[in-house]
Write a protein that holds these residues in place. Structure first.
Motif, PDB file in Angstrom:
ATOM      1  N   LYS A  62       0.732  -1.572  -0.039  1.00 42.82           N
ATOM      2  CA  LYS A  62      -0.069  -0.343  -0.147  1.00 42.82           C
ATOM      3  C   LYS A  62       1.574   1.276  -0.101  1.00 42.82           C
ATOM      4  CE  LYS A  62      -3.657   2.550   2.743  1.00 42.82           C
ATOM      5  NZ  LYS A  62      -4.252   2.942   3.603  1.00 42.82           N
ATOM      6  N   GLY A  63       0.498   2.566  -0.939  1.00 37.66           N
ATOM      7  CA  GLY A  63       0.932   3.322  -0.548  1.00 37.66           C
ATOM      8  C   GLY A  63       2.481   3.375  -2.065  1.00 37.66           C
ATOM      9  N   GLU A  64       2.784   2.194  -2.101  1.00 42.24           N
ATOM     10  CA  GLU A  64       4.116   2.163  -3.013  1.00 42.24           C
ATOM     11  C   GLU A  64       3.717   2.394  -4.770  1.00 42.24           C
ATOM     12  OE1 GLU A  64       7.173  -1.149  -1.693  1.00 42.24           O
ATOM     13  OE2 GLU A  64       5.467  -1.924  -2.944  1.00 42.24           O
ATOM     14  N   GLU A  65       4.373   2.944  -5.744  1.00 38.94           N
ATOM     15  CA  GLU A  65       4.611   3.842  -7.485  1.00 38.94           C
ATOM     16  C   GLU A  65       4.198   2.441  -8.105  1.00 38.94           C
ATOM     17  OE1 GLU A  65       6.802   6.836  -7.196  1.00 38.94           O
ATOM     18  OE2 GLU A  65       5.785   8.231  -6.246  1.00 38.94           O
ATOM     19  N   ILE A  66       3.369   2.783  -9.002  1.00 40.56           N
ATOM     20  CA  ILE A  66       3.812   1.059 -10.531  1.00 40.56           C
ATOM     21  C   ILE A  66       3.705   2.502 -11.636  1.00 40.56           C
ATOM     22  CG2 ILE A  66       3.275  -0.050  -9.124  1.00 40.56           C
ATOM     23  CD1 ILE A  66       0.458  -0.628 -10.544  1.00 40.56           C
ATOM     24  N   TYR A  67       4.260   1.947 -12.178  1.00 40.83           N
ATOM     25  CA  TYR A  67       3.762   2.789 -13.469  1.00 40.83           C
ATOM     26  C   TYR A  67       3.235   1.612 -14.431  1.00 40.83           C
ATOM     27  CZ  TYR A  67       7.085   6.242 -11.929  1.00 40.83           C
ATOM     28  OH  TYR A  67       7.720   6.989 -10.943  1.00 40.83           O
ATOM     29  N   LEU A  68       2.201   3.001 -15.177  1.00 41.74           N
ATOM     30  CA  LEU A  68       1.629   1.615 -16.602  1.00 41.74           C
ATOM     31  C   LEU A  68       1.620   2.149 -17.791  1.00 41.74           C
ATOM     32  CD1 LEU A  68      -2.077   2.460 -14.736  1.00 41.74           C
ATOM     33  CD2 LEU A  68      -0.368   0.148 -14.543  1.00 41.74           C
ATOM     34  N   THR A  69       1.677   1.304 -18.943  1.00 41.88           N
ATOM     35  CA  THR A  69       1.971   1.893 -20.408  1.00 41.88           C
ATOM     36  C   THR A  69       1.698   0.491 -20.860  1.00 41.88           C
ATOM     37  OG1 THR A  69       3.907  -0.243 -20.208  1.00 41.88           O
ATOM     38  CG2 THR A  69       4.524   1.918 -19.347  1.00 41.88           C
ATOM     39  N   CYS A  70       1.033   0.818 -22.140  1.00 42.38           N
ATOM     40  CA  CYS A  70       0.555   0.829 -23.511  1.00 42.38           C
ATOM     41  C   CYS A  70       1.177   0.102 -24.826  1.00 42.38           C
ATOM     42  CB  CYS A  70      -0.278   0.887 -23.444  1.00 42.38           C
ATOM     43  SG  CYS A  70      -2.042   0.455 -24.902  1.00 42.38           S
ATOM     44  N   ASP A  71       1.232  -0.474 -25.701  1.00 45.35           N
ATOM     45  CA  ASP A  71       2.063  -0.545 -26.960  1.00 45.35           C
ATOM     46  C   ASP A  71       1.389   0.175 -27.740  1.00 45.35           C
ATOM     47  OD1 ASP A  71      -0.534  -2.002 -27.330  1.00 45.35           O
ATOM     48  OD2 ASP A  71       0.723  -3.512 -27.990  1.00 45.35           O
ATOM     49  N   THR A  72       0.492   1.002 -27.062  1.00 43.35           N
ATOM     50  CA  THR A  72      -0.021   1.459 -28.171  1.00 43.35           C
ATOM     51  C   THR A  72       0.150   3.232 -27.750  1.00 43.35           C
ATOM     52  OG1 THR A  72      -2.520   2.322 -27.237  1.00 43.35           O
ATOM     53  CG2 THR A  72      -1.916   0.119 -29.509  1.00 43.35           C
ATOM     54  N   ASP A  73      -0.407   4.253 -28.959  1.00 41.64           N
ATOM     55  CA  ASP A  73       0.075   6.092 -27.834  1.00 41.64           C
ATOM     56  C   ASP A  73      -1.500   5.929 -27.981  1.00 41.64           C
ATOM     57  OD1 ASP A  73       2.879   5.598 -29.047  1.00 41.64           O
ATOM     58  OD2 ASP A  73       2.332   6.003 -31.098  1.00 41.64           O
ATOM     59  N   ASP A  74      -2.374   5.723 -27.828  1.00 42.64           N
ATOM     60  CA  ASP A  74      -3.722   5.925 -26.848  1.00 42.64           C
ATOM     61  C   ASP A  74      -3.527   6.292 -25.498  1.00 42.64           C
ATOM     62  OD1 ASP A  74      -6.644   6.802 -26.388  1.00 42.64           O
ATOM     63  OD2 ASP A  74      -7.030   5.082 -27.692  1.00 42.64           O
ATOM     64  N   ILE A  75      -3.815   7.351 -24.712  1.00 38.74           N
ATOM     65  CA  ILE A  75      -4.265   7.625 -23.652  1.00 38.74           C
ATOM     66  C   ILE A  75      -5.004   6.698 -22.906  1.00 38.74           C
ATOM     67  CG2 ILE A  75      -5.049   9.990 -23.486  1.00 38.74           C
ATOM     68  CD1 ILE A  75      -1.753   8.590 -21.718  1.00 38.74           C
ATOM     69  N   LYS A  76      -6.392   6.394 -23.470  1.00 39.96           N
ATOM     70  CA  LYS A  76      -7.307   6.027 -22.846  1.00 39.96           C
ATOM     71  C   LYS A  76      -7.072   5.068 -22.115  1.00 39.96           C
ATOM     72  CE  LYS A  76     -10.428   8.523 -25.996  1.00 39.96           C
ATOM     73  NZ  LYS A  76     -11.782   8.311 -26.846  1.00 39.96           N
ATOM     74  N   PRO A  77      -6.458   3.814 -22.983  1.00 38.31           N
ATOM     75  CA  PRO A  77      -6.312   2.337 -21.856  1.00 38.31           C
ATOM     76  C   PRO A  77      -6.154   2.751 -20.609  1.00 38.31           C
ATOM     77  CG  PRO A  77      -5.482   2.616 -23.958  1.00 38.31           C
ATOM     78  CD  PRO A  77      -6.066   3.948 -23.910  1.00 38.31           C
ATOM     79  N   LEU A  78      -4.968   3.623 -20.865  1.00 40.81           N
ATOM     80  CA  LEU A  78      -4.439   4.112 -19.658  1.00 40.81           C
ATOM     81  C   LEU A  78      -3.995   4.404 -18.652  1.00 40.81           C
ATOM     82  CD1 LEU A  78      -0.258   4.917 -20.659  1.00 40.81           C
ATOM     83  CD2 LEU A  78      -1.060   2.589 -20.077  1.00 40.81           C
ATOM     84  N   LYS A  79      -5.395   5.793 -18.630  1.00 42.74           N
ATOM     85  CA  LYS A  79      -6.447   5.763 -17.821  1.00 42.74           C
ATOM     86  C   LYS A  79      -7.521   5.163 -17.309  1.00 42.74           C
ATOM     87  CE  LYS A  79      -5.869  10.501 -19.401  1.00 42.74           C
ATOM     88  NZ  LYS A  79      -6.443  12.257 -20.146  1.00 42.74           N
ATOM     89  N   GLU A  80      -8.612   4.648 -17.634  1.00 39.45           N
ATOM     90  CA  GLU A  80      -8.910   3.803 -18.077  1.00 39.45           C
ATOM     91  C   GLU A  80      -8.553   3.429 -16.904  1.00 39.45           C
ATOM     92  OE1 GLU A  80     -12.527   0.446 -19.176  1.00 39.45           O
ATOM     93  OE2 GLU A  80     -12.083   2.463 -20.097  1.00 39.45           O
ATOM     94  N   PHE A  81      -7.146   2.516 -17.174  1.00 39.18           N
ATOM     95  CA  PHE A  81      -6.553   1.499 -15.909  1.00 39.18           C
ATOM     96  C   PHE A  81      -5.408   1.905 -14.933  1.00 39.18           C
ATOM     97  CE2 PHE A  81      -3.288  -2.192 -15.632  1.00 39.18           C
ATOM     98  CZ  PHE A  81      -3.770  -3.080 -15.718  1.00 39.18           C
ATOM     99  N   SER A  82      -5.153   2.969 -14.661  1.00 32.61           N
ATOM    100  CA  SER A  82      -5.507   3.362 -13.845  1.00 32.61           C
ATOM    101  C   SER A  82      -5.760   4.037 -12.255  1.00 32.61           C
ATOM    102  CB  SER A  82      -4.621   4.807 -13.821  1.00 32.61           C
ATOM    103  OG  SER A  82      -3.572   4.875 -12.791  1.00 32.61           O
ATOM    104  N   GLU A  83      -6.989   4.066 -12.971  1.00 34.38           N
ATOM    105  CA  GLU A  83      -8.275   5.109 -12.661  1.00 34.38           C
ATOM    106  C   GLU A  83      -9.125   3.418 -11.479  1.00 34.38           C
ATOM    107  OE1 GLU A  83     -11.418   6.264 -14.514  1.00 34.38           O
ATOM    108  OE2 GLU A  83     -10.319   8.544 -14.901  1.00 34.38           O
TER     109      GLU A  83
END
Length: 689
Positions: A62-83
């Motif tokens: 809890k409280g640790e950071e992770i980074y989300l990436t995607c193999d496309t340039d579309d930001i939408k999947p990353l935002k949805e996944f981050s939320e």
């Protein structure tokens, strides 16, 4: 590539159930946006967001950071996944079942990995109790998970380094241990969660085969080095060609015999060196060529052999070996000489072997006696007819009995027949039996000696006393192995070993038509000649010792031996009655003697008088030889006279040796070589002085 940072807010971090929800959500987003999501934690490689176990093993809190990436340039999947990841992960009943299925599937996969791996795995808790073993571990260690789970590893596997790892929390890698007939290679590590010791895991494999291969490789390497040394130091010239005809190796001997140098031969093609030679021919034809005599340019005449080297039927090279012909001739002579010596020594070894128990009654260890016993042992291995020759009293019956006991039919009877002791008119009935009423006095059927000896041996002693008519019937039995009873019509088959003996000169009897020639040759298949006692006086010591022990035991007396003077008489007496005469004489002496030792007084007058005559003859002979200045003997003859005189005077090898300034072993060896040894027999010391 776009990257978004997210913070884990769930109380327990990314534990298995949360990760399962993340995997489900990642799958949905991937399908929705036709992409692949990844999660990166700290400095580790990014992980596909749909991979359950790798994400669980990240152990994100809890409280640790992770980074989300995607193999496309579309930001939408990353935002949805981050939320979703930063949410509270509330689960409904339908989602719960899906999460449980994912966890179960991944657990099954994990278990299958453990089961299918060829390495053994043992897991213990912090106290050292076994909590997990896989199938490979059970097979390698010959254990069963059900039997060892919950038990301390020290009780089950005391040689394993697990306990040490639990104590100091330091891994043990590459540990080798012997366990029964196996060699194990073990890697052991601690299991820590949040810096708290939870247990240890040992992963190991059976490297017995690898160790064996390693040992074999070492042996091959060692053998190669040895062969290299041998090849370099042999006198034979060795030359190797590869499959293309290039010379790849020559040893020093080859260079010496051919007068060539390495520079002129190595890496040269055989076509250049010797186009019409044997090596080139064998390389082309693949046929062996041996025993070729060749004169080299250096002038040396050699004998050479050329052999193709084949692998899977294909010629991969040629081996040529040459040898100096003069050395071959020398070696041939040496081999012939050694073979002759080996054949002689083999015969001597056979002669010197301890006699079989079957021949233990025939006493003696002289050379002639050993020859007789050796021949008798050989005869016993066959079923051939044996003819034993020798004077009366030499022990012909003992040899015959020994042959029977050593033969393959020793379980059958040994039947003795003294042909001289049975009247001629009764001999046929005695040998072949008769039917009831066949002649006067034949009140009932009688079985003959041949019938009684079936599957055994019949010993026909004094066969020279048998009449001509009976000889013909004996010949038929030997030839046809059948006979008939007197007065009977039945033909009886027999399986017997026939041994005959005689003291007569059968050859003279054949000339005088007193003995059938055909029977003589039938009997004389294996002749054994027993020499008279006067020709094997070296056996006197053994015979006297044997008879004294036998008669003193029977008469409850304590005669310890025989003194020098009496022994001198025994040695010089001719013994016309042979061993039987010696036996009877010693029995009489033991019965009548009152002394501890046999002396001259105990001997009959005819034996003592013969000694006096012999001594007088020997004394005159020695004095005549020594004083006669016209005759010079060899040193060996003088040596024999001196040793003989010393032995007669002092009576033992020790005393004679001291008088002559020699060791007793030297005196004994020379006396035996000259055939003049003398002995004093003691009951408790059955050896020569």
């Amino acid at each position: 590539m776009i990257q978004i940072k997210s913070i884990i807010n769930h109380e327990k971090g990314l534990h298995a159930r949360v990760v399962a929800m993340v995997v489900i959500k990642a799958n949905e987003i991937n399908k929705k946006y036709n992409c692949n999501l990844y999660i990166k934690y700290k400095d580790r490689e990014k992980i596909l967001a749909t991979s359950l176990m790798p994400l669980v093993l990240l152990k994100v809190k809890k409280g640790e950071e992770i980074y989300l990436t995607c193999d496309t340039d579309d930001i939408k999947p990353l935002k949805e996944f981050s939320e979703f990841i930063e949410g509270d992960f509330i689960v409904d009943e339908t989602s719960q079942e899906e999460i449980d299925d994912i966890i179960t599937d991944n657990n099954i996969t994990f278990e299958e990995v453990l089961k299918s791996t060829s390495n053994g795995i043992i897991v213990v808790d912090s106290t050292g109790d076994i909590i997990l073993t896989n199938k490979s571990a059970d097979n390698i260690l010959s254990i069963n998970y059900k039997d060892v789970v919950g038990k301390n590893v020290n009780d089950i596997l005391p040689k394993f380094p697990i306990s040490s790892v639990l104590k100091d929390k330091k891994p043990r890698l590459g540990t080798k241990i012997h366990l029964k007939d196996k060699m194990l290679l073990i890697n052991t590590n601690v299991i820590e969660i949040n810096k708290e010791l939870k247990g240890a895991v040992s992963i190991f494999e059976d490297i017995s085969n690898l160790e064996k291969i390693k040992s074999e490789l070492y042996e091959v390497k060692e053998l190669k080095e040895r062969l290299q040394i041998i090849v370099e130091n042999v006198h034979d010239g060795i030359c190797l060609l590869d499959k293309d005809g290039f010379i790849t190796y020559v040893n020093k001997a080859y260079l010496k015999l051919t007068g060539e140098s390495e520079e002129n031969l190595l890496n040269k093609n055989i076509k250049e060196v010797s186009k019409n030679g044997l090596r080139h021919m064998v390389l082309k034809t693949g046929k062996v060529s041996t025993g070729n005599i060749i004169k080299k340019p250096s002038g040396t005449v050699v004998v050479g052999s050329v052999t193709p080297i084949k692998l899977d039927g294909e010629i991969v090279g040629v081996l040529s070996i040459i040898k100096d012909l003069s050395e071959v001739q020398i070696l041939t002579e040496m081999v012939n000489e050694i073979s002759a010596k080996a054949e002689y020594l083999e015969g001597e070894l056979y002669r010197r072997e301890e006699p079989d128990k079957a021949f233990s009654k025939f006493i003696g260890r002289s050379g002639t006696t050993l020859d007789v016993l050796a021949l008798a042992k050989k005869a016993a291995k066959t079923n051939a007819t044996v003819l034993i020759r020798g004077e009366s009293g030499t022990g012909k019956e003992l040899i015959a009995e020994g042959i029977h006991l050593s033969s393959s039919n020793n379980k059958g009877p040994f039947v003795r027949v003294n042909c001289a002791a049975i009247p001629e008119n009764l001999l046929e009935s005695e040998l072949f039996g008769h039917e009831k009423g066949s002649f006067s006095g034949a009140y009932k059927r009688k079985l003959g000696k041949f019938e009684l000896a079936n599957n055994g041996t019949i010993f026909l002693d004094e066969i020279g006393e048998m009449g001509i008519n009976m000889q013909a019937k004996i010949l038929r039995v030997i030839q046809e192995r059948e006979f008939g009873r007197v007065g009977g019509t039945e033909t009886i088959k027999t399986n017997i070993r026939i041994i005959a003996a005689t003291h007569r000169n059968l050859e003279e009897m054949v000339k005088n038509y007193e003995f059938r020639e055909d029977l003589y040759y039938r009997l004389n298949v294996i002749p054994i000649n027993i020499p008279p006692l006067r020709e094997r006086k070296q056996d006197l010591a053994f015979l006297i010792g044997h008879f004294l022990e036998m008669f003193t035991k029977n008469n409850s007396k304590e005669i310890l031996g025989i003194n020098n003077d009496a022994m001198e008489c025994f040695l010089n007496y001719k013994w016309p009655g042979n061993v039987r005469e010696l036996q009877n004489l010693l029995e009489r002496i033991v019965t009548l003697s009152e002394n501890d030792y046999i002396t001259l007084k105990d001997l009959p007058i005819h034996i003592r008088s013969e000694l006096n005559a012999f001594e007088k003859e020997e004394k005159n002979k020695i004095e005549e030889i020594i004083t006669n200045s016209n005759e010079v003997l060899t040193m060996k003859e003088y040596e024999k006279l001196i040793i003989e005189k010393a032995l007669k005077k002092y009576g033992s090898f020790n005393a004679a040796g001291k008088a002559l300034g020699l060791t007793h072993k030297t005196v004994a060896a020379k006396a035996r070589a000259f055939g003049i040894e003398k002995v004093i027999l003691f009951k408790d010391k059955n050896t020569l002085n």
